[in-house]
Design an enzyme around this catalytic site. Structure first.
Site, PDB file in Angstrom:
ATOM      1  N   LYS A  39       0.857  -1.211  -0.010  1.00 26.12           N
ATOM      2  CA  LYS A  39       0.091   0.197   0.228  1.00 26.12           C
ATOM      3  C   LYS A  39       1.049   1.280  -0.114  1.00 26.12           C
ATOM      4  CE  LYS A  39      -0.257  -0.342   4.890  1.00 26.12           C
ATOM      5  NZ  LYS A  39      -1.093  -0.549   6.161  1.00 26.12           N
ATOM      6  N   ARG A  77     -10.845   0.278  14.986  1.00 25.27           N
ATOM      7  CA  ARG A  77     -10.487   1.046  13.763  1.00 25.27           C
ATOM      8  C   ARG A  77     -11.164   0.518  12.542  1.00 25.27           C
ATOM      9  NH1 ARG A  77      -4.276   1.536  11.060  1.00 25.27           N
ATOM     10  NH2 ARG A  77      -4.797  -0.866  10.582  1.00 25.27           N
ATOM     11  N   TYR A 112      16.113  30.771   7.709  1.00 21.53           N
ATOM     12  CA  TYR A 112      14.850  31.382   7.590  1.00 21.53           C
ATOM     13  C   TYR A 112      14.726  31.733   9.061  1.00 21.53           C
ATOM     14  CZ  TYR A 112      12.753  30.969   2.869  1.00 21.53           C
ATOM     15  OH  TYR A 112      12.495  31.171   1.642  1.00 21.53           O
ATOM     16  N   MET A 133      12.051  24.703   1.832  1.00 19.98           N
ATOM     17  CA  MET A 133      11.291  23.962   0.905  1.00 19.98           C
ATOM     18  C   MET A 133      12.381  22.864  -0.005  1.00 19.98           C
ATOM     19  SD  MET A 133       8.660  25.101  -1.971  1.00 19.98           S
ATOM     20  CE  MET A 133       7.454  25.779  -0.834  1.00 19.98           C
TER      21      MET A 133
HETATM   22  C1  LIG Z   1      -0.431  -1.606   6.794  1.00 15.38           C
HETATM   23  C2  LIG Z   1      -0.874  -2.915   7.323  1.00 15.38           C
HETATM   24  C3  LIG Z   1       0.205  -4.041   7.326  1.00 15.38           C
HETATM   25  C4  LIG Z   1       1.613  -3.944   7.318  1.00 15.38           C
HETATM   26  O1  LIG Z   1       1.840  -3.403   8.625  1.00 15.38           O
HETATM   27  P1  LIG Z   1       3.624  -3.343   8.722  1.00 15.38           P
HETATM   28  O2  LIG Z   1       3.530  -2.909  10.101  1.00 15.38           O
HETATM   29  O3  LIG Z   1       3.947  -2.323   7.942  1.00 15.38           O
HETATM   30  O4  LIG Z   1       4.261  -4.693   8.619  1.00 15.38           O
HETATM   31  C5  LIG Z   1      -0.529  -5.277   7.722  1.00 15.38           C
HETATM   32  N1  LIG Z   1      -1.814  -5.281   7.982  1.00 15.38           N
HETATM   33  C6  LIG Z   1      -2.685  -4.140   7.672  1.00 15.38           C
HETATM   34  C7  LIG Z   1      -4.138  -4.427   8.161  1.00 15.38           C
HETATM   35  C8  LIG Z   1      -2.444  -3.047   7.454  1.00 15.38           C
HETATM   36  O5  LIG Z   1      -2.967  -1.972   7.513  1.00 15.38           O
END
Ligand SMILES: *Cc1c(COP(=O)(O)O)cnc(C)c1O
Length: 391
Positions: free
Chosen positions: A57, A156, A278, A326
């Site tokens: 993801k 969640r 800055y 930036m």
């Molecule tokens: C992001 C996620 C993972 C992966 O978790 P890591 O801690 O990055 O290994 C696994 N399961 C779900 C449901 C997630 O949202």
């Protein structure tokens, strides 16, 4: 100390990249696909005989899913997790057709037809989504693959305890669904001492006992290190693949997979009462040498690291002074030998000597956020496993 000459030459991969870009890149992000694949294999060995998927993801945590996922597939990974339909459809174009793609973000209304067409398996998070997928199965006239998320304490996503009980009691609740996976997710897996880990394992076991049989998956990267009871049938590592330490209380068992080298644009001598950057937030005390580096918050380098971060110059960690702007940051190189750093040298902003975890700790965040914030304007280079496959 690395010699001054070593600092003059970009690292091998970065040098190749800089050459390819006409030697004009200001910052080079190098992703080591061999390291990613090796990390996946290490986690798989650890989780065996559980099936090891890969969580890709957020564009493979910022590393680039279009390169990472095919490299993992070539190494034998057949199951991928993404966060949404769009991520799934993008992934579908780059992995072998037989790959399973699960979308963790459920089944928002209106996504059903595209989920079916793209063969993306939704991880259904609530009864409304289960009903929606049942309806889709009816209208497509075929069973549809699904995963179902059971909440075991995160509060969640996933079915609540009453929703789970209702589903288990409803003989037709899963009609038309081909359940591929029962999913739950740890809240505190990176803290091996947390009592909640065992409680979640227990809760998940009790849920599975009242549900129709199908493979089950609980562990993320850190969960894989919680022992045999945590791994169930499939594990879902993300961060560990990309080199983040899944066991923060111990030496990182993962290989570094990302490095970010940035060019020094200027080196200047300063003296009190001058200031740097800055807000004039850094007041120079005595004679000092400041190097200006071509990375800023627009590249994902946290502005919160103003006056607190470090980069590695000529093998030495030097402090970020003044505000991160930036496109630039400024570092104090007073302590380096004369001539050790000059314009066009490269400094390591992220890499083996400056891990995402270390940068995150300085910024008050986690390595995940450092990686997923990586900027889009870096010159990106992929080395290792996938390189032979590149066009
Ligand atoms: C992001 C996620 C993972 C992966 O978790 P890591 O801690 O990055 O290994 C696994 N399961 C779900 C449901 C997630 O949202």
């Amino acid at each position: 100390l690395t010699s001054a000459t070593a600092s003059r030459s970009a690292p091998a991969a970065a040098a190749a990249a800089a050459a390819a870009a006409g030697a004009r890149a200001c910052a080079v992000l190098t992703v080591d696909l061999d390291a990613v694949v090796d990390n996946w294999r290490r986690l798989r060995a650890r989780a065996a005989p559980s099936h090891t998927a890969a969580v890709v993801k957020a564009d493979a945590y910022g590393l680039g899913a279009a390169r990472v996922a095919p490299a993992l597939a070539a190494a034998g990974c057949t199951t991928f997790f993404v966060a949404s339909l769009d991520e799934g459809l993008a992934l579908r174009r780059v992995v072998p057709a037989a790959s399973a793609i699960f979308s963790l973000g459920g089944l928002p209304d209106g996504t059903q037809a595209d989920m079916v067409a793209g063969a993306i398996v939704p991880v259904l998070n609530q009864p409304g989504e289960i009903a929606r997928w049942r309806a889709a199965a009816r209208s497509h006239g075929k069973a549809l693959a699904a995963a179902i998320h059971i909440d075991t304490g995160m509060n969640r996503l996933g079915l609540t305890a009453p929703e789970l009980a209702a589903l288990a009691a409803d003989a037709r609740g899963l009609e038309g669904l081909d359940i591929r996976l029962w999913v739950s997710h740890f809240a505190c897996a990176e803290d091996r001492a947390a009592a909640m880990n065992a409680a979640q394992i227990d809760c998940f076991r009790r849920a599975l006992a009242i549900l129709p049989p199908a493979p089950a998956s609980l562990a993320n990267s850190s969960g894989i290190f919680l022992g045999a009871a945590a791994v169930f049938d499939m594990v879902r590592p993300g961060c560990g693949l990309y080199g983040i330490n899944p066991t923060p209380d111990a030496v990182n068992p993962m290989r570094c997979a990302v490095r970010l080298d940035a060019r020094v644009l200027q080196v200047r001598d300063v003296d009190s009462p001058q200031s740097v950057g800055y807000g004039a937030s850094h007041r120079v005390v005595g004679r000092a040498k400041i190097a200006t580096v071509a990375v800023g918050y627009a590249d994902g380098y946290p502005r919160a690291l103003s006056g607190r971060g470090q980069v590695v110059v000529a093998g030495v960690a030097v402090p970020v002074v003044g505000r991160v702007s930036m496109d630039l940051l400024t570092v104090d190189v007073t302590g380096l030998p004369d001539g050790a750093v000059a314009p066009d040298d490269w400094v390591q902003v992220l890499g083996p000597e400056r891990t995402a975890d270390a940068v995150a700790a300085e910024a008050g965040t986690i390595g995940y956020e450092i990686l997923t914030s990586l900027g889009r304007r870096y010159h990106r280079v992929y080395v290792g496993a996938g390189e032979e496959r590149a066009s």
